[in-house]
Design an enzyme around this catalytic site. Structure first.
Site, PDB file in Angstrom:
ATOM      1  CB  SER A 116       7.622   2.023  -0.500  1.00 22.67           C
ATOM      2  OG  SER A 116       7.242   3.357  -0.303  1.00 22.67           O
ATOM      3  CG  MET A 141      -0.330   0.333   2.530  1.00 20.34           C
ATOM      4  SD  MET A 141      -1.536   0.640   3.865  1.00 20.34           S
ATOM      5  CE  MET A 141      -2.271   2.185   3.355  1.00 20.34           C
ATOM      6  CE1 TYR A 142       2.558   1.537   4.292  1.00 21.70           C
ATOM      7  CE2 TYR A 142       4.843   0.909   4.534  1.00 21.70           C
ATOM      8  CZ  TYR A 142       3.587   1.074   5.072  1.00 21.70           C
ATOM      9  OH  TYR A 142       3.370   0.782   6.406  1.00 21.70           O
ATOM     10  N   GLY A 143       2.703   2.571  -2.310  1.00 26.15           N
ATOM     11  CA  GLY A 143       3.063   3.026  -3.647  1.00 26.15           C
ATOM     12  C   GLY A 143       4.250   2.275  -4.210  1.00 26.15           C
TER      13      GLY A 143
END
Length: 312
Positions: free
Chosen positions: A100, A96-98
């Site tokens: 990352s 969910m951290y793009g």
């Protein structure tokens, strides 16, 4: 900032205090065999297998969510390189951290750091097949198969994913399994999971400004032999905003702190149930400041209360 080394007398005093309190701190590079080879970096044992982890890790939320341009990635490459040089090991991400995960994986590979890192990420979807696909995608992006830690993010479809992860742990695809949440409102749900499911880790919020975990969840994790990773160690930046105009107290030097970041982090990692805190940063100077919180003298209960009162 330069780390303050411990002399032999300080190290022995810290080991004695840890033995009395049950904190389990390993001083002076005691975690060197597991990557914490910087003298003075303190470590904690993972209860499920005795492996040590340095007390300060690295989060990637927002900070590692960049593109492919060298100008975007260069500061993060410097952060990751310095993190390992200062004794860091645990780096945590999520789908969910793009970008990352893929950025962390690319930089880890480019720097040749895989064997020096303890790589953690999460599964954040519903359904067995979707979970498997997402976890395999994350492991590919991070270039970590097997992966050191896979966590069920925010307890999404937790029973389904833990069943898969127990199978994967048996066959060696993951080394540790866990669950996470970022909100105190979910602590009871996390407690129910670790009371009924065999997990190695939980990841939860805890800071001077968010102390709800002290009531039940941290003591329960310690009793159940579950390692604890702390997200939001600065309460999402609220602590810095609150303390912006307040000078650092002179007594902070008694535990080798010369910044609010170090004082706040030492409050977090000195709790006997906490294994590691994962502040995120994209700046080397902030990384160095944070890492210093894993070195030198740690606060006892009296000093922890003093920190809490000062930061209130």
């Amino acid at each position: 900032m330069t780390a303050l080394p411990m002399n032999r007398r300080d190290a022995l005093r810290l080991m004695t205090a840890a033995a009395i309190s049950g904190i389990g701190v390993l001083p002076d590079g005691a975690g060197a065999a597991n990557g914490a080879d910087q003298p003075g970096m303190l470590a904690r044992r993972i209860p499920s297998n005795g492996e040590s982890l340095p007390m300060i890790g690295l989060g990637t939320w927002q900070t590692f969510d960049v593109g492919t341009a060298p100008a975007e990635r260069a500061p993060l490459e410097a952060v990751l390189k310095e993190f390992v040089a200062l004794g860091g090991r645990l780096i945590d991400s999520s789908p969910m951290y793009g970008n990352s995960e893929i950025v962390a994986g690319d930089l880890t590979a480019a720097l040749g750091l895989r064997q020096k890192l303890f790589i953690a990420t999460k599964v954040w979807t519903s359904g067995k097949r979707a979970g498997i696909e997402q976890m395999e995608d994350s492991m590919g992006k991070l270039r970590a198969d097997p992966i050191d830690l896979m966590q069920v993010h925010n307890l999404v479809d937790v029973s389904t994913h833990l069943a898969t992860l127990r199978e994967w742990k048996q066959i060696g695809r993951v080394r540790h399994i866990g669950v996470t949440h970022y909100a105190a409102s979910a602590h009871d749900a996390v407690a129910r999971v670790i009371s009924g499911e065999p997990v190695d880790f939980i990841q939860i919020n805890y800071s001077v400004g968010e102390r709800e975990a002290e009531r039940r969840l941290l003591p329960l994790a310690r009793d159940r032999g579950v390692a604890v990773i702390i997200n939001r160690p600065f309460a999402g930046g609220d602590m810095f905003r609150r303390l912006r105009s307040k000078p650092l107290p002179g007594w902070a030097a008694e535990i080798d702190c010369d910044s609010w970041a170090q004082l706040l982090l030492k409050f977090v990692v000195s709790h006997p149930a906490v294994t590691c805190a994962i502040p995120a940063t994209a700046r080397v100077e902030h990384l160095r400041d944070n890492m210093k919180a894993g070195m030198g003298r740690m606060p006892d209960e009296k000093m922890r209360a003093r920190i809490a009162a000062e930061a209130a």
